[in-house]
Design a protein around this motif. Structure first.
Motif, PDB file in Angstrom:
ATOM      1  N   GLN A  61       1.073  -1.439  -0.073  1.00  0.00           N
ATOM      2  CA  GLN A  61       0.188   0.025  -0.235  1.00  0.00           C
ATOM      3  C   GLN A  61       1.007   1.333   0.401  1.00  0.00           C
ATOM      4  O   GLN A  61       0.603   2.146  -1.157  1.00  0.00           O
ATOM      5  CB  GLN A  61      -0.967  -0.031   0.809  1.00  0.00           C
ATOM      6  CG  GLN A  61      -2.088  -1.102   1.071  1.00  0.00           C
ATOM      7  CD  GLN A  61      -3.146  -0.650   2.435  1.00  0.00           C
ATOM      8  OE1 GLN A  61      -3.392   0.158   2.530  1.00  0.00           O
ATOM      9  NE2 GLN A  61      -2.904  -2.430   2.945  1.00  0.00           N
ATOM     10  N   GLU A  62       2.182   1.265   0.397  1.00  0.00           N
ATOM     11  CA  GLU A  62       2.883   2.219   0.789  1.00  0.00           C
ATOM     12  C   GLU A  62       3.581   2.687  -0.255  1.00  0.00           C
ATOM     13  O   GLU A  62       3.373   4.123  -0.636  1.00  0.00           O
ATOM     14  CB  GLU A  62       3.913   1.782   2.052  1.00  0.00           C
ATOM     15  CG  GLU A  62       3.476   2.340   3.482  1.00  0.00           C
ATOM     16  CD  GLU A  62       4.704   1.825   4.737  1.00  0.00           C
ATOM     17  OE1 GLU A  62       3.616   1.794   5.760  1.00  0.00           O
ATOM     18  OE2 GLU A  62       4.843   1.168   4.044  1.00  0.00           O
ATOM     19  N   THR A 100       1.216   3.705  -3.154  1.00  0.00           N
ATOM     20  CA  THR A 100       1.140   5.307  -3.036  1.00  0.00           C
ATOM     21  C   THR A 100       2.725   5.684  -3.955  1.00  0.00           C
ATOM     22  O   THR A 100       1.939   7.050  -4.596  1.00  0.00           O
ATOM     23  CB  THR A 100       0.655   5.802  -1.766  1.00  0.00           C
ATOM     24  OG1 THR A 100       0.031   5.264  -1.242  1.00  0.00           O
ATOM     25  CG2 THR A 100       0.539   7.759  -1.847  1.00  0.00           C
ATOM     26  N   ARG A 101       3.368   5.877  -3.434  1.00  0.00           N
ATOM     27  CA  ARG A 101       4.632   6.375  -4.239  1.00  0.00           C
ATOM     28  C   ARG A 101       4.517   5.926  -5.182  1.00  0.00           C
ATOM     29  O   ARG A 101       4.889   7.424  -6.389  1.00  0.00           O
ATOM     30  CB  ARG A 101       5.997   5.451  -2.636  1.00  0.00           C
ATOM     31  CG  ARG A 101       7.466   6.161  -3.457  1.00  0.00           C
ATOM     32  CD  ARG A 101       8.818   5.602  -2.923  1.00  0.00           C
ATOM     33  NE  ARG A 101       9.370   4.658  -3.453  1.00  0.00           N
ATOM     34  CZ  ARG A 101       8.764   3.496  -2.962  1.00  0.00           C
ATOM     35  NH1 ARG A 101       8.300   3.194  -1.466  1.00  0.00           N
ATOM     36  NH2 ARG A 101       9.045   1.934  -3.528  1.00  0.00           N
ATOM     37  N   GLU A 149       2.554   6.159  -7.644  1.00  0.00           N
ATOM     38  CA  GLU A 149       1.263   6.812  -7.792  1.00  0.00           C
ATOM     39  C   GLU A 149       2.374   8.323  -7.865  1.00  0.00           C
ATOM     40  O   GLU A 149       1.928   9.050  -9.182  1.00  0.00           O
ATOM     41  CB  GLU A 149       0.199   6.502  -7.728  1.00  0.00           C
ATOM     42  CG  GLU A 149      -0.840   5.672  -8.098  1.00  0.00           C
ATOM     43  CD  GLU A 149      -1.806   5.465  -6.821  1.00  0.00           C
ATOM     44  OE1 GLU A 149      -2.112   6.324  -6.259  1.00  0.00           O
ATOM     45  OE2 GLU A 149      -2.672   4.656  -7.194  1.00  0.00           O
TER      46      GLU A 149
END
Length: 737
Positions: free
Chosen positions: A181-182, A185-186, A188
């Motif tokens: 998940q982390e 985000t990075r 994107e």
């Protein structure tokens, strides 16, 4: 020549998508907002497993052992480090027993055992400074993860004379979910601005560049909502969300690039916006529809396999492909109608050039035409040379070794990886890596003893523990001599299943799950390959009307993937570049990954293949000149395909920055496949092969020609105005003269 002015013909689909463009965009905005709400929190509902076959013997045995003997399947391990002291030191033992008793009282935890209770040698490190507390957190993946989050802070860290670290399958899965998940985000945050810059470089116009990006975001948000809905019905892998981002952004940009480029091309000929949209949807729009179908077919093949890891990618992939195509064919035309000629506004390239310069798109087309001419002039050299290079790059895959995903997927600094590495290196017999034999049916102590002796006599067995008996069930723990999933351990699974017993036996454990997974994939791989091949052949035939082109497309697409598979083994299995790419090589490739990568990369290769073939077919239908059609097709689409491939590769590389090895392998491997396909196969191999096959490329027997005439689709205009047809007749007459 006298031009005949005819009113622009607007087809039914064009009328549908352009009748009320403002209303269409408003409805799309509302639906997208609802998708944001519906898809919120989807990542928290996704699982980090799914590699096992739910119908396999090992899965049945695992569930039975979980039900009857919870302590036999520990998924939580506390590594107790006594520092310089011995784990048998009274103060260390007292603190460890206190932690074990406290853990046994936690809600949702069962089957707690430790070295200090049973003095089991397998739970004590060989140097005597570390030992284990084992337990099982009950419930499904989501429930187990929530329990771990609740209790972990109370056990992690220093407790008097000992230091505790948390490991085990449940900790590995939870940490993997969190990191993915982390990392997403990075990824994107990396991909979106870089993609926007590349789109501005391709289009020049900032307005035109924003359109594909917007379509991609709509596709991603819509697919998140679809995945959220699917989690109510079935298990979905957390890894699928990475594919959603990559394909949603990449394919939407591909489709929007193709449509916007064709629309601007039509505007440049003097067409008004409505006529330009009509021509664009009849030509590029049909290509986008065909492309989406071919990609969806490749991804749908993963539904054949029982592992929900693979099925999840099919769910996510099909949804995002169809949504990307729908957005490109419905929302984009509406936006283009509203923009009209303003689609070319904010030409940022003017800031970097002085005075008047030729249209870069036209220059680009001439460069690709020269490339096609060169390749076709030396077709045998390019055909044989590129084929040899691709085969050579794929040779490392002949040495592939299949394994399971474990803690080594995680960064070397993550807690569960550190704990599992300590266990792997410091404990005898790899605790947690043994095989369990479930015995069903009542038996006497003598019968259990005789079976245990037969198992202990097997060549790859280090030790047999048990049996532990409960009613009609019993189980034995068998520790292999080597690693948990190496070849001897996998052979031992077969030996155990063939060993005579006076009761029914089922074997599970890490090696057994791997054996069953390999069997499930091997059994279903032929029907999946046949499905992809037949449907792809049919779709490409419907597009081209040729018998030979579909065969060429399938063979050349498969050939374009060799570099990806070779690189996967050379880098991720053999460990080359592991320092540079920051991963730990387990010495094997997870069994399902090659299937996933093939289906995704094959679909994307067909995506670019359809773009090129459709433009070649359009020109061939117009002129009847095979060589000219190939040159024209490459001139018109070569730059577009390369730009689309580079943008998709940027998205995949952003996904490949993940700290989870499987995600890194997926992202970087597919990025390589996409670039090889666009820059080598489409640019060199396809025109060379089509030159060698000549006009025979377009041959089809009469029954199939009639079938294509009735059901096939083409980018050619369905009918021509007089003004359009007269130049072609004049040209034909001049050639005859």
């Amino acid at each position: 020549m006298t031009e005949v002015n005819t009113p622009p013909r607007v087809g039914g689909w064009t009328r549908f998508v352009t009748a009320r463009p403002r209303l269409s965009l408003l409805v799309a905005l509302v639906i997208t907002a609802l998708a944001v709400l519906a898809g919120s929190g989807v990542a928290d509902r996704l699982g980090a497993g799914g590699w096992e076959d739910p119908a396999a013997e090992s899965t049945y045995a695992t569930k039975a052992l979980e039900r009857e003997f919870p302590g036999s399947q520990p998924n939580l391990l506390l590594l107790i480090d006594a520092g310089e002291a011995s784990v048998d030191d009274p103060a260390v033992a007292a603190e460890a027993k206190r932690l074990a008793e406290r853990l046994a009282g936690e809600r949702g935890v069962t089957g707690v055992g430790s070295y200090w209770q049973a003095r089991t040698p397998a739970l004590r490190a060989e140097d005597g400074h570390e030992a284990l507390i084992a337990a099982r957190i009950t419930g499904d993946e989501k429930t187990a993860g929530e329990t771990l989050e609740r209790i972990a802070p109370h056990y992690r860290g220093t407790h008097g004379p000992v230091e505790a670290g948390i490991g085990g399958p449940v900790a590995v899965r939870h940490e993997m979910q969190t990191i993915i998940q982390e990392d997403l985000t990075r990824a994107e945050l990396i991909a979106l601005p870089v993609t926007l810059v590349l789109l501005v470089m391709v289009f020049g116009s900032a307005v035109a560049a924003l359109l594909p990006l917007g379509i991609g975001i709509v596709a991603i948000l819509g697919t998140n909502a679809v995945l959220r809905g699917l989690t109510e019905l079935t298990d979905v892998s957390v890894f699928a969300i990475n594919l959603t981002t990559a394909l949603g952004l990449g394919l939407a940009i591909d489709y929007a690039l193709f449509i916007v480029r064709r629309y601007r091309e039509e505007l440049s000929t003097g067409a008004d916006p409505l006529t330009a949209i009509g021509t664009t949807l009849r030509t590029a729009g049909r290509t986008v529809l065909f492309s989406a179908l071919t990609v969806a077919v490749s991804l749908a093949a993963m539904l054949v396999f029982p592992q929900y890891f693979l099925r999840s990618f099919a769910y996510a992939g099909i949804a995002v492909v169809l949504l990307a195509a729908a957005a490109a064919l419905i929302l984009l035309p509406a936006a283009l109608i509203l923009l009209g000629h303003r689609v070319n506004a904010l030409d940022l390239r003017r800031l970097f050039r002085r005075g008047h310069r030729p249209d870069p798109t036209r220059q680009e087309g001439r460069a690709w035409a020269r490339t096609a001419t060169l390749v076709m002039r030396r077709a045998p050299f390019f055909a044989l040379g590129t084929t040899a290079v691709l085969v050579l790059l794929g040779l490392p895959f002949l040495g592939v070794k299949f394994g399971t995903a474990d803690d080594r997927q995680l960064p070397s600094t993550s807690e569960s990886h550190v704990v599992q590495q300590h266990i792997r290196e410091g404990f005898p017999g790899s605790p947690g890596g043994g095989l369990e034999v479930l015995a069903e049916g009542r038996a006497t102590e003598a019968q259990y003893g005789a079976y245990k002796e037969r198992v202990a006599a097997l060549p790859d067995v280090a030790r047999v523990d048990g049996p532990l008996v409960k009613g009609d069930f019993a189980y034995f723990t068998v520790l292999p001599k080597g690693e948990a999933v190496d070849d001897p351990a996998q052979r031992l699974v077969g030996d155990l299943r063939e060993t005579r017993a006076p009761f029914d036996t089922k074997v599970t454990g890490t090696a057994a799950v791997l054996v069953d997974s390999k069997h499930a994939i091997g059994e279903r791989l032929p029907p999946a390959a046949v499905f992809i091949t037949i449907v792809t052949l049919l779709l490409v035939f419907l597009l081209t009307g040729s018998v030979l082109i579909p065969i060429q497309a399938v063979v050349l697409n498969a050939l374009s993937l060799t570099a990806m598979f070779g690189a996967v083994v050379w880098v991720f299995q053999d460990g080359h570049l592991s320092g540079l790419l920051a991963f730990t090589s387990p010495g094997s490739i997870e069994t399902t990954l090659p299937v996933l990568m093939f289906c995704v990369a094959f679909g994307l290769s067909m995506d670019y293949g359809v773009f090129l073939l459709s433009r070649i077919k359009e020109e061939y239908d117009r002129t009847g000149d095979h060589d000219q059609a190939v040159r024209h097709g490459l001139a018109r689409t070569g730059g577009l395909i390369t730009a689309a491939a580079v943008i998709l590769a940027v998205v995949m590389v952003a996904i490949g920055t993940s700290r989870v090895t499987n995600t890194k392998m997926l992202g970087l491997g597919i990025a390589l496949a996409v670039l090889m396909d666009a820059m080598i196969v489409r640019s060199l191999l396809v025109p060379a092969v089509m030159r060698l096959t000549g006009r025979a490329t377009w041959w089809a027997p009469r029954p199939l020609r009639r079938f294509h005439d009735r059901f096939g689709l083409s980018e050619a205009e369905p009918e021509r105005t007089v003004a359009e047809t007269e130049p072609a007749r004049d040209k034909a007459g001049a050639s005859a003269g």
